[in-house]
Enzyme design. Structure first.
Site, short mmCIF file in Angstrom:
data_model
loop_
_atom_site.label_atom_id
_atom_site.label_comp_id
_atom_site.label_asym_id
_atom_site.label_seq_id
_atom_site.Cartn_x
_atom_site.Cartn_y
_atom_site.Cartn_z
N ASP A 195 24.17 -17.56 41.81
CA ASP A 195 24.09 -18.76 42.18
C ASP A 195 24.78 -19.37 40.73
OD1 ASP A 195 23.54 -21.18 43.21
OD2 ASP A 195 22.32 -21.62 41.50
N GLU A 279 27.49 -18.36 46.85
CA GLU A 279 27.64 -19.69 47.94
C GLU A 279 29.05 -20.07 47.79
OE1 GLU A 279 25.11 -23.70 48.35
OE2 GLU A 279 24.97 -22.68 46.59
N CYS A 334 8.78 -17.23 51.37
CA CYS A 334 8.31 -17.27 52.84
C CYS A 334 9.36 -18.11 53.58
CB CYS A 334 6.86 -18.11 52.92
SG CYS A 334 6.81 -19.53 52.55
N CYS A 350 5.08 -23.04 46.08
CA CYS A 350 5.15 -23.18 47.29
C CYS A 350 4.00 -23.65 48.04
CB CYS A 350 5.92 -21.90 47.99
SG CYS A 350 5.97 -22.09 49.57
N CYS A 353 2.90 -20.52 50.87
CA CYS A 353 2.58 -19.24 50.48
C CYS A 353 2.00 -19.26 49.13
CB CYS A 353 3.72 -18.19 50.67
SG CYS A 353 4.98 -18.31 49.54
N ASP A 360 15.70 -22.12 39.00
CA ASP A 360 17.16 -21.58 39.06
C ASP A 360 17.13 -20.21 39.86
OD1 ASP A 360 17.89 -23.52 37.21
OD2 ASP A 360 17.13 -22.58 35.60
#
Ligand SMILES: [Zn+2]
Length: 401
Positions: A195, A279, A334, A350, A353, A360
């Site tokens: 990324d 990306e 997840c 999250c 999960c 990052d």
């Protein structure tokens, strides 16, 4: 699958004063050949005559050399003039392809006249110009001489062409084109997502965060200082001209340092991984808002281009994630999507999960997964609790737990 890749190898040249004069004459002749041909094409177009082809322009050039106004074109290698016509042809082809949409990327304008004042002057010698690298390390250029070269690395094979460039800082370079097939690298099972960002140059799906190296940051700082000094100088003064050359030099150093860094990082990523995913920058551009900076985009696209050709060269897989993946909104463990988070939230838990995620690293893991690469989400997970408080980031977690 075999494919031929063109690689460029750039080296600094140190022409003697006499060779510099010969080069400047060759730059001038190539420029005149280019501009004459461009004018002829424009006139043919305005008069409604058919497009002048390469052979037609070449014949005109030969005829021009026989006239008193253009006979001095014979003082330089004929290949240099032919290559100037080839440049014009390529410029027109790119322009037409861009206009009809067959060529992707930013729009390309119609070819423009070259000027003596252009900050970059270049001529190209192909193999039939019989340029040669001599046993003593000098580069023999027809009608220029044996030019000293600083070889920073060996050429892997015989180059098919060489372009001689004079940049805005008054430096000379030789850029050799080497045509090569893929080299073998030992196979590996490792795969990685990358990324590209503003906080770090790159974050990898294995949790590594890569900043710009110090030599690049130092060069950038010097450039900023040179630019400030230039802006304080009076227009038209001799000091301003000196400062302008300084800025051009500092700029060239930043470009070189950035390219070196991109080469080192892209080579390491391709060597250590069987597949690399990034990306798509166009998609990334849409995802970014006010943080968008063309400076960064320029740096990224050069880096991504290196990853792509090196992957091809070494038989590695390269993936560009084209569809929009909200990389900071999706849990890489997840897959649950829990909506956007303010930028200051660097880590969160999250709700699906219960994994603690590093903002990052969550992104490159998602990029890799979107490319179908089997990376683990472990890299994206952080230790919750006291560790966060120690780093003084507990305050950023408000509303996330
Ligand atoms: Zn989750």
């Amino acid at each position: 699958m075999r494919c031929i890749v063109q690689l460029r190898y750039g080296f600094r040249l140190y022409p003697t004063p006499g060779q510099r004069m010969a080069l400047s004459r060759a730059f001038g002749c190539a420029r005149v050949a280019f501009n004459d041909a461009l004018r002829a094409r424009q006139e043919a177009y305005q008069a409604g005559r058919p497009n002048l082809t390469g052979a037609g322009l070449s014949a005109r050039l030969t005829a021009a050399k026989a006239t008193p106004e253009r006979c001095w074109l014979g003082e330089v290698s004929a290949v240099v003039l032919q290559q100037a016509l080839a440049d014009l042809d390529a410029a027109y082809r790119n322009f037409f392809a861009s206009r009809t949409g067959t060529r992707k990327g930013p729009k390309i304008g119609a070819p423009k006249f070259r000027s003596r004042k252009d900050h970059r002057q270049a001529i190209r010698f192909t193999a039939n110009a019989r340029f040669r690298v001599l046993p003593n390390g000098k580069l023999r250029l027809p009608k220029i001489g044996d030019v000293p070269v600083r070889w920073s690395r060996p050429l892997p094979s015989r180059p098919s062409s060489v372009t001689v460039i004079k940049d805005a800082a008054g430096r000379y370079f030789a850029s050799f084109v080497i045509r090569t097939g893929p080299d073998a690298l030992p196979g590996t099972d490792a795969v990685i997502g990358v990324d590209l960002g503003l906080r770090h140059f790159a974050v990898l799906s294995d949790g590594r965060k890569i900043a710009s190296p110090r030599f690049l940051r130092r060069a950038e700082k010097k450039l900023r200082r040179a630019q400030q000094s230039l802006s304080r100088k009076q227009k038209g003064s001799r000091n301003r001209e000196k400062a302008r050359v300084k800025v051009a030099r500092a700029h060239a150093r930043v470009t070189d340092a950035r390219r070196d860094f991109h080469h080192q990082l892209s080579t390491a990523l391709i060597r250590d991984n069987q597949a690399v995913a990034v990306e798509d920058l166009a998609v990334k551009g849409q995802a970014r808002t006010t943080l968008a900076k063309s400076v960064h985009d320029a740096g990224w696209s050069g880096f991504v281009g290196m990853l792509e050709y090196k992957a091809r060269l070494y038989g590695r897989a390269f993936h560009r994630i084209g569809r929009f993946v909200p990389t900071s909104q999706t849990c890489s463990a997840c897959g649950i999507k829990d909506g956007p988070k303010p930028l200051q939230v660097r880590e969160w838990q999250c709700p699906g999960c219960g994994a603690w995620l590093d903002r990052d690293v969550n992104a490159p893991v998602n990029v890799a997964m979107a490319a179908g690469l089997a990376v683990t989400a472990c890299g994206a997970q952080v230790r919750p609790g006291p560790a966060l408080a120690q780093r003084g980031e507990a305050g950023t977690l408000r509303g996330a737990a």
